[in-house]
Design a protein around this motif. Structure first.
Motif, short mmCIF file in Angstrom:
data_model
loop_
_atom_site.label_atom_id
_atom_site.label_comp_id
_atom_site.label_asym_id
_atom_site.label_seq_id
_atom_site.Cartn_x
_atom_site.Cartn_y
_atom_site.Cartn_z
N LEU A 260 18.26 -49.44 3.17
CA LEU A 260 17.56 -48.50 2.28
C LEU A 260 17.30 -47.16 2.96
O LEU A 260 16.93 -46.19 2.32
N MET A 261 17.43 -47.15 4.28
CA MET A 261 17.06 -45.92 5.01
C MET A 261 18.28 -45.21 5.56
O MET A 261 18.20 -44.45 6.51
N VAL B 167 8.51 -47.65 2.46
CA VAL B 167 9.94 -47.37 2.38
C VAL B 167 10.35 -47.23 0.91
O VAL B 167 11.12 -46.32 0.56
N LEU C 179 15.03 -53.45 6.19
CA LEU C 179 15.17 -52.41 5.16
C LEU C 179 16.14 -51.30 5.57
O LEU C 179 16.28 -50.31 4.86
N LEU D 290 6.93 -47.42 12.02
CA LEU D 290 8.14 -47.38 11.20
C LEU D 290 8.85 -46.02 11.33
O LEU D 290 10.04 -45.95 11.62
N VAL E 259 8.42 -46.37 -1.66
CA VAL E 259 7.87 -45.11 -2.19
C VAL E 259 8.72 -43.93 -1.72
O VAL E 259 9.09 -43.05 -2.50
N ALA E 260 9.07 -43.95 -0.43
CA ALA E 260 9.89 -42.87 0.11
C ALA E 260 11.23 -42.82 -0.60
O ALA E 260 11.73 -41.76 -0.97
N LYS E 261 11.81 -44.00 -0.80
CA LYS E 261 13.12 -44.08 -1.46
C LYS E 261 13.02 -43.50 -2.88
O LYS E 261 13.86 -42.69 -3.28
N VAL F 129 5.75 -40.70 4.69
CA VAL F 129 6.77 -40.74 3.64
C VAL F 129 7.83 -39.66 3.87
O VAL F 129 9.04 -39.91 3.78
N PHE F 130 7.39 -38.44 4.22
CA PHE F 130 8.38 -37.37 4.43
C PHE F 130 9.21 -37.61 5.68
O PHE F 130 10.39 -37.27 5.71
N LEU G 6 10.10 -40.49 6.71
CA LEU G 6 11.08 -41.52 6.34
C LEU G 6 12.27 -40.90 5.61
O LEU G 6 13.39 -41.39 5.72
N LEU G 7 12.03 -39.83 4.86
CA LEU G 7 13.10 -39.21 4.08
C LEU G 7 13.97 -38.29 4.94
O LEU G 7 15.06 -37.92 4.53
#
Lengths: 568, 88
Positions: A472-473, B64, A469, A386, B66-68, A254-255, A257-258
């Motif tokens: 979104l990223m 994605v 997606l 991913l 959740v990260a968003k 998750v981190f 991805l951010l």
């Protein structure tokens, strides 16, 4: 006597010789010493080589076993490849610190007792901090201090645990244990801090990306994987590790991805990958422990490859943020291909080292009928593709055209990356090479048609998800808050409050003190000051001239008081 | 047209279109192949037709999202920590 000499001492010698020599001689030392170490690692026999007594404790500087040798082998290989990658651009003190750091890691591999382990552990903490500082920026300096505090704290906790275990069992031996009491918990926590486990995972993504383009290659290899080895030796089958590992896996994804900084993406992905190993150690079966060890080996090589390719980009462009990069494949085809090989390996694509090692961990979960764990590990494999498998190469080498046209990697960096890429594919094609080095006999066949098909479905559809997606990223020029907010912001603010409080207290005290002194001076002047001084106004009570009568009266009063007191 | 040819062949719209088509075929193939090579499920569900594909896709979608979502809470400007650290 030579039985007591750890192979780590070769690396110490290397670290000492690097500053002494220059030019080709230094290069020879840099490349020769890790090879000597590697040779020496394979001379260590199984079992304890020798014992010395220190303060009544049996110290065993060198103890061999397959898993120890496996980790020491990959550490020595990494020192060689890192040295090759770094020698043309890194300063002598950075190289020297890196070799001393590697010495610490190899020393831990062969430490037969907790005291030796602790000493090499601290050696690592010391010189890895120097490596972070070698980043050379004010940010690197600050991050290095935070890094040092975290690791010294971890060291203290580990030491508390070791002392406790030594007192309660009377033995300093490294034997498998479970976290059942205070002492063993302290050891576990001390090790987990180095493994970047929650809640302090943030130290890793804080410090590593601040190091230089060469420093991060070394940093990515040693600290966390030494912690994995320590867990393997001390806490196999400790159930809590399953959940800690799974948390690390999801946190890393998750981190990452951010994140916008390419090297910080890779740092989060270390936490993610170490999570797989920690989880496997928690499962604790022979298959799981084999999987953890094999995965650590493979991971060190492909993560170094990824950091090397990001390092070349940083070296050539001075940039590592995704928003500044893109389209580099045009002029850096070799670095792009190397980055992609590393990315495919970390995503455990068939024919790479990730596939032949990480799937062992999933298999271990299946064997133990841990369905939830298995499904989470599988989801995480998709997530790794991913965040590291596609995101890293896509944003750095493809996406938009940033207009940058840097040169490709210098020959030594290209060679080092080539070496790593070769090992990634070799272990993917011929997994037997690594399986024979594992601690337990391997009864596992990674390549069956249905398993390959399943992973291809999983990974390729993750790829599809990425491109669908993508809106979104969109990268933003941001950082993400982490638990380090508590000490970097809240702690800092709290300290500010304490500082202001102390300042106001000391201010008040100072004023009160000054008033007291003034009052004292006044009283002294009033009663005691010298009447015969030239500026005397003959005003002080005891300094005045008194008439005979008054004096006689006072003497009478005092003497009667004395007599009275005498009879009481 | 001129612009299209001057850029690297990999980023020309034609190539990208081709890659999407090729990619889609590859994706379909991995699922269809399951008819020929039956996937042995360990827990029942994972042997279902196209499970790997659906699971991979949905897992990524969730991560994605959740990260968003977390991003709204956790993202800060890059110089967020600078004030506190420069003064120290």
């Amino acid at each position: 006597m030579t039985d007591l000499l750890s192979p780590a001492l070769w690396m110490v010698l290397g670290a000492l010789l690097i500053p002494v020599f220059r030019g080709h001689l230094r290069t020879a030392v840099l490349l020769g010493i890790p090879l000597l170490t590697l040779w020496s690692v394979w001379q260590v026999a199984d079992g304890v080589s020798g014992t010395v007594t220190f303060l009544e404790y049996a110290i065993e500087p060198v103890e061999g076993s397959p898993v120890r040798r496996l980790f020491a082998t990959v550490f020595a290989m990494m020192a060689f490849l890192g040295g090759l990658y770094a020698f043309k651009t890194a300063k002598w003190f950075e190289l020297s610190a890196a070799y001393a750091y590697a010495a610490g890691a190899i020393g831990v591999c062969f430490a037969g007792d907790l005291i030796t382990l602790f000493l090499y552990w601290e050696l690592m903490a010391l010189f890895s901090t120097v490596l972070v500082w070698c980043g050379g920026t004010p940010a690197a300096r600050a991050a290095g201090i935070r890094y040092a505090i975290m690791h010294l704290l971890g060291g203290v906790i580990l030491k508390v645990g070791i002392e406790g275990v030594v007192i309660s069992t009377g033995s300093v031996q490294i034997v498998p244990m479970l976290a059942t009491d205070f002492n063993t918990w302290m050891i576990l926590i001390g090790i987990l801090i180095n493994a970047a486990a929650p809640p302090v995972s943030a130290w890793l993504s804080d410090a590593y990306p601040e190091s230089s383009h060469t420093g991060s290659v070394f940093l990515s290899a040693f600290t966390t994987k030494t912690a994995v080895l320590a867990l393997l030796m001390l806490f196999p089958g400790e159930q809590v590790l399953i959940w800690i590992g799974l948390y690390m896996i999801m946190y890393g994804i998750v981190f990452a991805l951010l994140e916008n900084d390419a090297r910080r993406i890779l740092a989060y992905s270390i936490v993610n990958q170490v999570g797989f190993m920690v989880c496997a150690i928690g499962i604790g079966t022979q298959m799981a422990l084999n999987g953890a060890a094999a995965h650590a080996f493979a991971h060190i090589i492909y993560k170094a490859l990824l950091f090397m390719s990001a390092g070349v980009v940083l070296y050539r462009t001075g940039k590592s943020r995704c928003t500044d990069l893109g389209g580099l494949f045009r002029t850096m085809p070799l670095t792009t291909i190397m980055g992609i090989i590393g990315a495919l390996s970390i995503s455990s694509f068939p024919l790479t080292s990730g596939f032949t090692t990480k799937t062992m961990i999933s298999q271990a979960a299946v064997d133990e009928q841990l369905m939830v764990v298995y499904l989470l590990l599988t989801a995480a494999s998709a997530g790794v593709f991913l965040h590291a498998g596609i995101k890293f190469p896509w944003f750095v080498f493809f996406q938009k055209d940033s207009g940058l046209r840097p040169k490709d990697a210098p020959w030594n960096m290209a060679l080092a990356m080539g070496g790593c890429a070769f090992i990634c594919i070799l272990l993917g094609v011929a997994p037997g090479l690594i399986y024979q080095l594992l601690p337990y006999p391997v009864n596992y066949e990674p390549y069956s048609a249905y398993k390959v098909l399943f992973y291809l479905q999983l990974l390729l559809f993750s790829g599809l998800a990425f491109f669908i997606l993508l809106p979104l990223m969109k990268r933003t020029e941001t950082i993400s808050l982490d638990t380090d907010w508590f000490w970097r912001r809240l702690g800092h603010a709290g300290w500010g409050v304490v500082e202001r409080l102390m300042a106001s207290v000391s201010d008040k005290a100072e004023r009160a003190g000054a008033a007291a002194i003034d009052y004292g001076n006044y009283m002294a002047r009033r009663y005691l000051s010298n009447p015969h001084a030239e500026d005397s106004l003959e005003t002080s009570v005891f300094g005045r001239s008194w008439t005979i009568g008054t004096t006689a009266l006072w003497i009478t009063i005092l003497l009667s008081g004395y007599t009275f007191a005498y009879y009481i | 047209m001129n612009q299209e040819n001057s850029d690297h062949w990999l980023v020309r719209p034609k190539t990208i279109r081709g890659m999407w088509i090729g990619g889609s075929v590859l994706l379909a193939l991995t699922v269809v192949l399951q008819l020929v090579v039956p996937i042995k499920g360990y827990f029942g569900v994972d042997g279902w037709f196209g499970f790997g594909a659906a699971f991979g896709f949905v897992a990524c979608l969730l991560m994605v999202l959740v990260a968003k979502g977390l991003g709204y809470v956790l993202k800060r400007r890059e110089d967020y920590y600078q004030d506190s650290e420069e003064s120290s």
